[in-house]
Motif scaffolding. Structure first.
Motif, PDB file in Angstrom:
ATOM      1  N   LEU A  13       0.884  -1.128  -0.064  1.00 35.57           N
ATOM      2  CA  LEU A  13      -0.047   0.263  -0.109  1.00 35.57           C
ATOM      3  C   LEU A  13       0.754   1.283  -0.024  1.00 35.57           C
ATOM      4  O   LEU A  13       1.879   1.545   0.819  1.00 35.57           O
ATOM      5  CB  LEU A  13      -0.827  -0.204   1.187  1.00 35.57           C
ATOM      6  N   GLU A  14       0.776   2.015  -0.922  1.00 32.98           N
ATOM      7  CA  GLU A  14       1.273   3.517  -0.965  1.00 32.98           C
ATOM      8  C   GLU A  14       0.523   4.680  -0.569  1.00 32.98           C
ATOM      9  O   GLU A  14       1.005   5.568  -0.042  1.00 32.98           O
ATOM     10  CB  GLU A  14       1.780   3.611  -2.449  1.00 32.98           C
ATOM     11  N   THR A  15      -0.946   4.503  -1.075  1.00 34.67           N
ATOM     12  CA  THR A  15      -1.585   5.600  -0.770  1.00 34.67           C
ATOM     13  C   THR A  15      -3.130   5.286  -0.314  1.00 34.67           C
ATOM     14  O   THR A  15      -3.504   4.106  -0.984  1.00 34.67           O
ATOM     15  CB  THR A  15      -1.742   6.683  -1.970  1.00 34.67           C
ATOM     16  N   LYS A  16      -3.763   5.913   0.782  1.00 32.82           N
ATOM     17  CA  LYS A  16      -4.993   5.367   1.037  1.00 32.82           C
ATOM     18  C   LYS A  16      -5.815   6.690   1.254  1.00 32.82           C
ATOM     19  O   LYS A  16      -5.251   7.676   2.164  1.00 32.82           O
ATOM     20  CB  LYS A  16      -5.115   4.510   2.366  1.00 32.82           C
ATOM     21  N   ARG A  17      -6.842   6.824   0.637  1.00 35.25           N
ATOM     22  CA  ARG A  17      -7.843   7.960   0.626  1.00 35.25           C
ATOM     23  C   ARG A  17      -9.109   7.569   1.166  1.00 35.25           C
ATOM     24  O   ARG A  17      -9.843   6.708   0.278  1.00 35.25           O
ATOM     25  CB  ARG A  17      -7.904   8.843  -0.358  1.00 35.25           C
ATOM     26  N   THR A  18      -9.869   8.259   1.960  1.00 39.43           N
ATOM     27  CA  THR A  18     -11.414   7.850   1.961  1.00 39.43           C
ATOM     28  C   THR A  18     -12.198   9.277   1.888  1.00 39.43           C
ATOM     29  O   THR A  18     -11.554  10.291   2.315  1.00 39.43           O
ATOM     30  CB  THR A  18     -11.817   7.025   3.461  1.00 39.43           C
TER      31      THR A  18
END
Length: 147
Positions: free
Chosen positions: A33-38
């Motif tokens: 995982l590099e980026t997580k946005r919610t």
């Protein structure tokens, strides 16, 4: 589906975006995982304040209800457009060589509307599934079993 090393994988829906990179090889995925946005997107009933309006016909006493705006869906579509913009910025910066996108059909359609040519050139595949709520192992398995 075979996904080469260093391929970027976007797993998204209208509320969540996970950006992975394959650190494994084409046969044995190892997604990091590099980026997580919610996005906080409450139900439509919490977005609106009034019921749909009425439209009066110019001929006769007829009235009809106007179609209600689905603010929840509008926010999901906006989130997809922002995600497509992020893909463009990363592709333009040279951070993406190959890209696989996994998203439910509606989100995938909205993403496609906003693809830039630089993103399309790096696209190696699309999978129309909603996997944002799944574990990384389940995402890897679904990708390997696709196509």
């Amino acid at each position: 589906m075979r996904i080469p090393n260093d391929t970027c994988i976007l797993v998204a829906d209208g509320r969540k975006m996970l950006f992975f990179r394959n650190e494994g090889d084409a046969d044995y995925l190892q997604l990091e995982l590099e980026t997580k946005r919610t996005q906080d997107n409450p139900p439509n009933r919490e977005h609106k304040t009034d019921s749909a309006g009425r439209n009066f016909s110019s001929a006769g006493p007829r009235r009809s209800k106007m179609q209600e705006t689905d603010f929840h869906q509008l926010e999901e579509d906006r989130f997809a457009a922002e995600t497509a913009d992020l893909l463009y910025k990363r592709a333009h910066a040279g951070e993406i060589e190959k890209l696989l996108i996994v998203a439910p059909p509606r989100t995938l359609g909205e993403l496609r509307r906003h693809y830039h040519r630089e993103v399309e050139e790096r696209l190696v595949g699309e999978i129309d599934k909603d996997l944002t709520g799944h574990s990384v192992a389940d995402i890897e398995k679904a990708i390997l079993n696709a196509g």
